[in-house]
Design a protein around this motif. Structure first.
Motif, short mmCIF file in Angstrom:
data_model
loop_
_atom_site.label_atom_id
_atom_site.label_comp_id
_atom_site.label_asym_id
_atom_site.label_seq_id
_atom_site.Cartn_x
_atom_site.Cartn_y
_atom_site.Cartn_z
N SER A 1 0.84 -1.21 0.00
CA SER A 1 0.00 0.00 0.00
C SER A 1 0.87 1.25 0.00
CB SER A 1 -0.92 0.01 1.23
OG SER A 1 -1.79 -1.09 1.18
N VAL A 2 1.97 1.20 0.76
CA VAL A 2 2.91 2.33 0.77
C VAL A 2 3.56 2.46 -0.61
CG1 VAL A 2 5.00 3.27 1.82
CG2 VAL A 2 3.32 2.07 3.25
N ALA A 3 3.95 1.32 -1.19
CA ALA A 3 4.56 1.34 -2.52
C ALA A 3 3.60 1.93 -3.55
CB ALA A 3 4.98 -0.07 -2.93
N ASP A 4 2.31 1.60 -3.42
CA ASP A 4 1.28 2.17 -4.32
C ASP A 4 1.34 3.69 -4.32
OD1 ASP A 4 -0.11 -0.01 -5.46
OD2 ASP A 4 -1.31 -0.27 -3.65
N VAL A 5 1.35 4.27 -3.13
CA VAL A 5 1.33 5.73 -2.99
C VAL A 5 2.58 6.34 -3.61
CG1 VAL A 5 1.36 7.62 -1.32
CG2 VAL A 5 -0.15 5.65 -0.94
N VAL A 6 3.74 5.73 -3.34
CA VAL A 6 5.00 6.27 -3.87
C VAL A 6 5.01 6.18 -5.39
CG1 VAL A 6 7.50 5.90 -3.92
CG2 VAL A 6 6.27 5.73 -1.76
N LEU A 7 4.55 5.07 -5.94
CA LEU A 7 4.52 4.92 -7.40
C LEU A 7 3.55 5.89 -8.05
CD1 LEU A 7 4.75 1.04 -7.69
CD2 LEU A 7 6.46 2.69 -8.45
N GLN A 8 2.41 6.16 -7.40
CA GLN A 8 1.44 7.09 -7.96
C GLN A 8 2.03 8.48 -8.12
OE1 GLN A 8 -2.07 6.76 -5.49
NE2 GLN A 8 -2.44 4.66 -6.16
N GLU A 9 2.99 8.84 -7.27
CA GLU A 9 3.66 10.14 -7.40
C GLU A 9 4.46 10.21 -8.70
OE1 GLU A 9 6.05 10.52 -3.88
OE2 GLU A 9 4.29 10.58 -2.56
N HIS A 10 4.79 9.04 -9.27
CA HIS A 10 5.55 8.97 -10.53
C HIS A 10 4.65 8.55 -11.69
CE1 HIS A 10 9.40 9.34 -8.41
NE2 HIS A 10 8.86 8.57 -7.49
N TYR A 39 12.43 -0.04 2.13
CA TYR A 39 12.22 -1.04 1.09
C TYR A 39 12.50 -0.41 -0.26
CZ TYR A 39 9.78 -3.73 4.66
OH TYR A 39 9.47 -4.43 5.80
N GLY A 40 12.71 -1.25 -1.24
CA GLY A 40 12.89 -0.77 -2.61
C GLY A 40 12.21 -1.69 -3.59
N LEU A 41 11.65 -1.11 -4.63
CA LEU A 41 11.15 -1.89 -5.76
C LEU A 41 12.20 -1.79 -6.86
CD1 LEU A 41 7.37 -0.94 -5.98
CD2 LEU A 41 8.35 -3.13 -5.28
N TYR A 42 12.68 -2.95 -7.29
CA TYR A 42 13.74 -3.02 -8.28
C TYR A 42 13.23 -3.70 -9.55
CZ TYR A 42 17.40 -1.81 -4.89
OH TYR A 42 18.20 -1.16 -3.98
N ILE A 43 13.75 -3.24 -10.69
CA ILE A 43 13.43 -3.85 -11.98
C ILE A 43 14.55 -4.83 -12.31
CG2 ILE A 43 13.11 -3.42 -14.45
CD1 ILE A 43 12.30 -0.53 -13.65
N PRO A 44 14.22 -6.11 -12.55
CA PRO A 44 15.27 -7.05 -12.99
C PRO A 44 15.72 -6.67 -14.40
CG PRO A 44 13.14 -8.17 -12.88
CD PRO A 44 12.92 -6.75 -12.44
N LEU A 45 17.03 -6.62 -14.61
CA LEU A 45 17.56 -6.24 -15.91
C LEU A 45 17.69 -7.44 -16.84
CD1 LEU A 45 20.17 -3.62 -14.74
CD2 LEU A 45 17.85 -3.25 -15.58
N THR A 67 4.06 -6.28 -10.87
CA THR A 67 4.44 -5.53 -12.05
C THR A 67 4.06 -4.07 -11.85
OG1 THR A 67 2.33 -6.00 -13.17
CG2 THR A 67 4.18 -7.47 -13.66
N VAL A 68 4.66 -3.22 -12.66
CA VAL A 68 4.37 -1.79 -12.63
C VAL A 68 3.91 -1.39 -14.02
CG1 VAL A 68 5.39 0.50 -12.39
CG2 VAL A 68 6.00 -1.29 -10.78
N SER A 69 2.76 -0.71 -14.08
CA SER A 69 2.30 -0.21 -15.37
C SER A 69 2.46 1.31 -15.38
CB SER A 69 0.84 -0.61 -15.62
OG SER A 69 -0.01 0.00 -14.69
N GLY A 70 2.68 1.82 -16.57
CA GLY A 70 2.92 3.25 -16.74
C GLY A 70 4.18 3.47 -17.54
N GLU A 71 4.48 4.72 -17.82
CA GLU A 71 5.66 5.07 -18.62
C GLU A 71 6.90 5.09 -17.74
OE1 GLU A 71 6.04 5.63 -21.99
OE2 GLU A 71 4.00 4.84 -22.08
N LEU A 72 7.80 4.15 -18.00
CA LEU A 72 9.07 4.09 -17.27
C LEU A 72 10.18 4.61 -18.15
CD1 LEU A 72 8.81 0.53 -15.72
CD2 LEU A 72 8.85 2.66 -14.47
N ASP A 73 11.16 5.27 -17.54
CA ASP A 73 12.33 5.69 -18.28
C ASP A 73 13.18 4.46 -18.57
OD1 ASP A 73 11.57 8.35 -18.07
OD2 ASP A 73 12.65 8.63 -16.19
#
Length: 179
Positions: A74-83, A133-139, A95-101
């Protein structure tokens, strides 16, 4: 573009379900017939992410299993919504949906400790219950194995995965050798 609005590079998509009924929309990468079943190798349409616990004095610790109702998410949701991003609690992975750099290849080279470890890029970090905590993207490419059941795809898990995974890898290696 064709008259139907499709681009020549359109890749078919498949909706995968796990045993709990969660779904993940994926691109169909490979179809592999085995034992009278069609198995498919898929990649998620949205960006897969992994949750890590961050410690001041050590390496980030991967959290393998996360309940979809976990307060941390739920905390991660709020932080991601800021982006302008959305956290999706889907089958197999978060997963994360939206425009990622796109990651900068020059920045990534310095992060590779050794070839054996998976590499990740930090998407966001946040505090929950006085823990970072951190959300990381596997490369590395993130693949999902499923079995086609009619027009639906069922996630291959447990014993079935252990049984078919080496055979699927062997089939893919053979296909690459022919290419």
């Amino acid at each position: 573009m064709t008259a139907s609005g499709e681009t020549p590079n359109d890749v078919p998509t498949v909706l995968v379900r796990d045993q709990r009924g969660r779904q993940l929309l994926c691109f169909l990468e490979q179809l592999i017939p085995l034992d009278g079943h069609d198995y498919v190798l898929l990649t998620p349409i949205d960006t897969p992410v992994c949750l890590f616990r961050l410690e001041d004095d050590g390496e980030p610790e991967l959290i393998d299993t996360v309940d979809a109702t976990e307060p941390i998410l739920s905390v991660a949701d709020v932080v991601l919504q800021e982006h302008d991003l959305t956290l999706v609690r889907s089958a197999v992975t978060l997963t994360v949906s939206g425009e990622l750099d796109e990651p900068d290849p020059d920045e990534l080279e310095g992060d590779e400790a050794d070839d054996d470890s998976e590499t990740y890029e930090l998407l966001v970090s946040f505090l929950a219950d006085n823990q970072e905590y951190g959300l990381y993207i596997p490369l590395d490419p993130f693949f999902v194995v499923a079995r086609m059941d009619g027009k639906a795809a069922v996630l291959v898990e447990g014993e079935e995965f252990d049984r078919v995974q080496p055979r699927i890898e062997a089939e893919l290696e053979e296909r690459e050798g022919l290419a």
